[in-house]
Design a protein around this motif. Sequence first.
Motif, PDB file in Angstrom:
ATOM      1  N   GLY A   1      52.985 -12.544  71.659  1.00 34.25           N
ATOM      2  CA  GLY A   1      51.652 -12.135  72.784  1.00 34.25           C
ATOM      3  C   GLY A   1      51.066 -10.875  72.497  1.00 34.25           C
ATOM      4  O   GLY A   1      50.597 -10.414  73.213  1.00 34.25           O
ATOM      5  N   LEU A   2      51.247 -10.419  71.395  1.00 31.79           N
ATOM      6  CA  LEU A   2      50.928  -9.124  70.822  1.00 31.79           C
ATOM      7  C   LEU A   2      49.236  -9.257  70.645  1.00 31.79           C
ATOM      8  O   LEU A   2      48.998  -9.854  69.654  1.00 31.79           O
ATOM      9  CB  LEU A   2      51.734  -7.816  70.118  1.00 31.79           C
ATOM     10  N   ALA A   3      48.503  -8.331  70.543  1.00 26.81           N
ATOM     11  CA  ALA A   3      47.225  -7.985  70.126  1.00 26.81           C
ATOM     12  C   ALA A   3      47.179  -7.296  68.793  1.00 26.81           C
ATOM     13  O   ALA A   3      46.296  -7.504  67.907  1.00 26.81           O
ATOM     14  CB  ALA A   3      46.094  -7.300  71.094  1.00 26.81           C
ATOM     15  N   ILE A   4      48.323  -6.759  68.285  1.00 20.10           N
ATOM     16  CA  ILE A   4      48.441  -6.084  67.252  1.00 20.10           C
ATOM     17  C   ILE A   4      49.020  -6.850  66.115  1.00 20.10           C
ATOM     18  O   ILE A   4      50.271  -7.750  66.501  1.00 20.10           O
ATOM     19  CB  ILE A   4      49.513  -5.001  67.224  1.00 20.10           C
ATOM     20  N   GLU A   5      48.243  -7.186  65.081  1.00 22.43           N
ATOM     21  CA  GLU A   5      49.095  -8.085  64.137  1.00 22.43           C
ATOM     22  C   GLU A   5      49.683  -7.178  62.908  1.00 22.43           C
ATOM     23  O   GLU A   5      50.676  -7.559  62.093  1.00 22.43           O
ATOM     24  CB  GLU A   5      48.007  -9.204  63.275  1.00 22.43           C
ATOM     25  N   GLN A   6      48.769  -6.120  62.647  1.00 23.52           N
ATOM     26  CA  GLN A   6      49.350  -5.339  61.440  1.00 23.52           C
ATOM     27  C   GLN A   6      49.599  -3.857  62.088  1.00 23.52           C
ATOM     28  O   GLN A   6      48.875  -3.492  62.998  1.00 23.52           O
ATOM     29  CB  GLN A   6      48.367  -4.922  60.302  1.00 23.52           C
ATOM     30  N   PHE A   7      50.367  -2.977  61.364  1.00 18.14           N
ATOM     31  CA  PHE A   7      50.625  -1.740  61.930  1.00 18.14           C
ATOM     32  C   PHE A   7      50.175  -0.548  61.033  1.00 18.14           C
ATOM     33  O   PHE A   7      50.356  -0.675  59.964  1.00 18.14           O
ATOM     34  CB  PHE A   7      52.287  -1.730  62.460  1.00 18.14           C
ATOM     35  N   ASP A   8      49.954   0.568  61.552  1.00 17.04           N
ATOM     36  CA  ASP A   8      49.579   1.712  60.916  1.00 17.04           C
ATOM     37  C   ASP A   8      50.679   2.140  60.243  1.00 17.04           C
ATOM     38  O   ASP A   8      50.655   3.193  59.478  1.00 17.04           O
ATOM     39  CB  ASP A   8      48.858   2.754  61.781  1.00 17.04           C
ATOM     40  N   ALA A   9      51.895   2.157  60.995  1.00 17.46           N
ATOM     41  CA  ALA A   9      52.892   2.608  60.278  1.00 17.46           C
ATOM     42  C   ALA A   9      54.180   1.934  60.679  1.00 17.46           C
ATOM     43  O   ALA A   9      54.089   1.141  61.777  1.00 17.46           O
ATOM     44  CB  ALA A   9      53.373   4.104  60.802  1.00 17.46           C
ATOM     45  N   ILE A  10      55.559   1.505  60.090  1.00 19.50           N
ATOM     46  CA  ILE A  10      56.551   1.258  60.506  1.00 19.50           C
ATOM     47  C   ILE A  10      57.605   1.945  60.116  1.00 19.50           C
ATOM     48  O   ILE A  10      57.859   2.618  59.168  1.00 19.50           O
ATOM     49  CB  ILE A  10      56.858  -0.283  59.636  1.00 19.50           C
ATOM     50  N   ILE A  11      58.497   2.148  61.020  1.00 18.34           N
ATOM     51  CA  ILE A  11      59.824   3.027  60.828  1.00 18.34           C
ATOM     52  C   ILE A  11      60.941   2.510  61.302  1.00 18.34           C
ATOM     53  O   ILE A  11      61.161   1.561  62.417  1.00 18.34           O
ATOM     54  CB  ILE A  11      59.529   4.431  61.638  1.00 18.34           C
ATOM     55  N   GLY A  12      62.099   2.806  60.974  1.00 15.20           N
ATOM     56  CA  GLY A  12      63.484   2.371  61.374  1.00 15.20           C
ATOM     57  C   GLY A  12      64.364   3.230  61.051  1.00 15.20           C
ATOM     58  O   GLY A  12      64.668   4.162  60.107  1.00 15.20           O
ATOM     59  N   ASN A  13      65.355   3.720  61.871  1.00 13.14           N
ATOM     60  CA  ASN A  13      66.608   4.444  61.530  1.00 13.14           C
ATOM     61  C   ASN A  13      67.850   3.834  61.610  1.00 13.14           C
ATOM     62  O   ASN A  13      68.457   3.281  62.562  1.00 13.14           O
ATOM     63  CB  ASN A  13      66.603   5.470  62.752  1.00 13.14           C
TER      64      ASN A  13
END
Length: 308
Positions: free
Chosen positions: A159-171
């Motif tokens: 249900g998100l309006a975002i399909e692609q992201f300007d950055a992805i991060i994981g720790n």
Amino acid sequence: MSTDLADPATGAPPPDHHTADHHAHAHHQHGPALTLADRHAHEAETYDAMAAGLLADWSDEAYRIDPAVIPFANREHVDYLTAAIDEIRPLAGKRILEVGAGSGSLAVWLALQGAEVVGIDVSGGILEVARRRAEVSGVADRVTFVHSPIESFDPAAAGLAIEQFDAIIGNNVVHHFDRDLAMAALGRMLAPGAVAVFCEPVLFVPDWLRRLRNSAPVTRRFPPHTHSPDERSLDKGDLALMQRWFRLVQWRPFQLLSRLQNFTELSDPVWHRLESIDRWVLRTVPSTRNVCRMVVVTLGLPREVPTR
């Protein structure tokens, strides 16, 4: 799953499995009888139980995030998490996905910097902690938490309006993934020109040495600090797999002598001295990269079809 949980009374973090040497498994799998669903269930069970205690015990102040300070889980995260965040700056106005958001410390901090953040995790319970954290910190309108593993995460289905992201991060999360499924998902969700950045434990050693590290005699004396039985440090094979999915795969090494922390508790002065030496050695002696403890991996330029 990010370790971002601290005791609100003492400020001390729980045992940190992300900076230890993890279980190794033959052929880079998590055991022949262990399915992806099993692994997700193990993670969820661990962190759901942890979340129940936090939700029962924490005051509002324990949830609150200081926008002026990156929420490091402990001293061991400072160098590499700072470097990872620097890779995706500037933060204001960016659409950022955090994979393995845990209790939401980093996601909320990113939202406090002006980013629009989505955090995903396999534990629905720990995301209740994250939502409470966002509310108390005043950014519930800038951060959305979704109960989903990266392997099957679909922003539109959530249900998100975002399909692609300007950055992805994981720790400290890639070592939990089904690598191929996760890399494919990350590639689909990166906006043109964007990068995904992950802080990960590594162990670049032959398989026989991994087996020795995880043998019963050694683990009885020096047990791995893991929260689930399905964890292991990345190796060069994992980096090669990433190169199948991304044209840009860069990694920056961190920690060397400070690996002693795996085997004995180091005082703050000793830790900081060793880490200072590590920075110099890793910068001036390139071959030492192969015995580092942690890396920051940057992925970009996804391939439409993975190479073989």
